[in-house]
Enzyme design. Structure first.
Site, PDB file in Angstrom:
ATOM      1  N   CYS A  56       8.411  -0.695   1.060  1.00  0.00           N
ATOM      2  CA  CYS A  56       7.284  -0.036   0.391  1.00  0.00           C
ATOM      3  C   CYS A  56       6.149   0.267   1.385  1.00  0.00           C
ATOM      4  O   CYS A  56       6.316   1.161   2.204  1.00  0.00           O
ATOM      5  CB  CYS A  56       6.834  -0.860  -0.809  1.00  0.00           C
ATOM      6  N   HIS A  58      11.179  -2.933  -3.575  1.00  0.00           N
ATOM      7  CA  HIS A  58      10.849  -4.325  -3.218  1.00  0.00           C
ATOM      8  C   HIS A  58      12.006  -5.257  -3.557  1.00  0.00           C
ATOM      9  O   HIS A  58      11.989  -5.879  -4.623  1.00  0.00           O
ATOM     10  CB  HIS A  58       9.647  -4.797  -4.044  1.00  0.00           C
ATOM     11  N   GLU A 118      12.480  -8.086  -2.437  1.00  0.00           N
ATOM     12  CA  GLU A 118      11.980  -9.471  -2.401  1.00  0.00           C
ATOM     13  C   GLU A 118      11.498  -9.939  -3.769  1.00  0.00           C
ATOM     14  O   GLU A 118      11.230 -11.115  -3.968  1.00  0.00           O
ATOM     15  CB  GLU A 118      10.869  -9.609  -1.344  1.00  0.00           C
TER      16      GLU A 118
HETATM   17  N1  GLN Z   1       0.964   2.537  -2.328  1.00  0.00           N
HETATM   18  C1  GLN Z   1       1.024   1.495  -1.328  1.00  0.00           C
HETATM   19  C2  GLN Z   1       0.600   2.017   0.046  1.00  0.00           C
HETATM   20  O1  GLN Z   1       0.259   3.131   0.216  1.00  0.00           O
HETATM   21  C3  GLN Z   1       2.379   0.871  -1.230  1.00  0.00           C
HETATM   22  C4  GLN Z   1       2.691   0.100  -2.501  1.00  0.00           C
HETATM   23  C5  GLN Z   1       3.519  -1.116  -2.286  1.00  0.00           C
HETATM   24  O2  GLN Z   1       3.749  -1.577  -1.163  1.00  0.00           O
HETATM   25  N2  GLN Z   1       3.907  -1.705  -3.388  1.00  0.00           N
HETATM   26  O3  GLN Z   1       0.631   1.256   0.967  1.00  0.00           O
END
Ligand code: GLN
Length: 204
Positions: free
Chosen positions: A91, A184, A186
């Site tokens: 992410c 994610h 995790e």
């Molecule tokens: N929107 C977040 C960002 O720009 C990422 C979201 C996340 O890691 N759950 O870093």
């Protein structure tokens, strides 16, 4: 480097760091341990030097970038990645590993390494969070997306490992020793993606 030799002197248990500037560090540490690695938090350059591979967690990429600059970690991270250290970004971590990003904040920098364009908060415009069953490199994985990015385009050397509806967007990629997912793993208790990464570290 921090590989732990087994009784025959072979190095089978890699030491994998989790970048601990911001984000869901503890969950990745637990998943890496469950996947057979020694896991440790990485905040400063000497800790980065001691690991065989690195996970960059989910969180907020703009905060992670600013903290990486404050902690003087951005250049050391770039150098180790240029040097071939295996890394896995989930992410916000995917955003950090992208060579180019869209919808970043003014001046937002990444570590880079994967020849791709990642669009921040791309799924977030449609649904703040959602879950989906995906085919990840041949295994069925339950994926959790939270304000997730997607991969807008990839270079020639990047392998697509998973796509997700809506829109069959690219959500997992690999380029050599670098792995990234929009989702994610995790947060699911399913260790397959972490096992995949631990094996990448073992092979390199
Ligand atoms: N929107 C977040 C960002 O720009 C990422 C979201 C996340 O890691 N759950 O870093």
């Amino acid at each position: 480097m921090g590989r732990t030799p087994d009784q025959n002197g072979r190095t089978t248990v890699p030491t994998i760091g989790v970048l601990a500037l911001q984000g869901d560090v503890r969950e990745h540490v637990q998943m890496l341990q469950a996947a057979g690695a020694t896991a440790t938090a990485v905040r400063r350059p000497p800790e980065l030097e001691a690991v065989d591979g690195l996970v960059i967690p989910g969180g907020e990429s703009t905060t992670m970038w600013k903290l990486a600059e404050i902690f003087e970690m951005l250049e050391p991270l770039r150098l180790r990645i240029k040097d071939g250290m295996p890394a896995y970004g989930s992410c916000a971590g995917m955003i950090m590993l992208a060579d180019r990003i869209q919808d970043g904040v003014e001046g937002q920098q990444t570590i880079g390494g994967i020849d791709m364009v990642v669009r921040r908060n791309a799924f977030g415009r449609q649904a703040d969070s959602f879950e989906a069953d995906l085919d990840f490199a041949g295994s069925a994985v339950h994926a959790v997306f939270i304000r997730a990015p997607w991969v807008e385009s990839v270079g020639r050397d990047v392998k697509v490992l998973a796509t997700a509806a809506p829109g069959d967007r690219i959500v997992a990629v690999r380029q050599g020793p670098l792995l990234a997912t929009s989702f994610h793993p995790e947060l699911t208790g399913d260790t397959r993606v972490h096992e995949y990464f631990v094996n990448m570290v073992r092979e390199l």
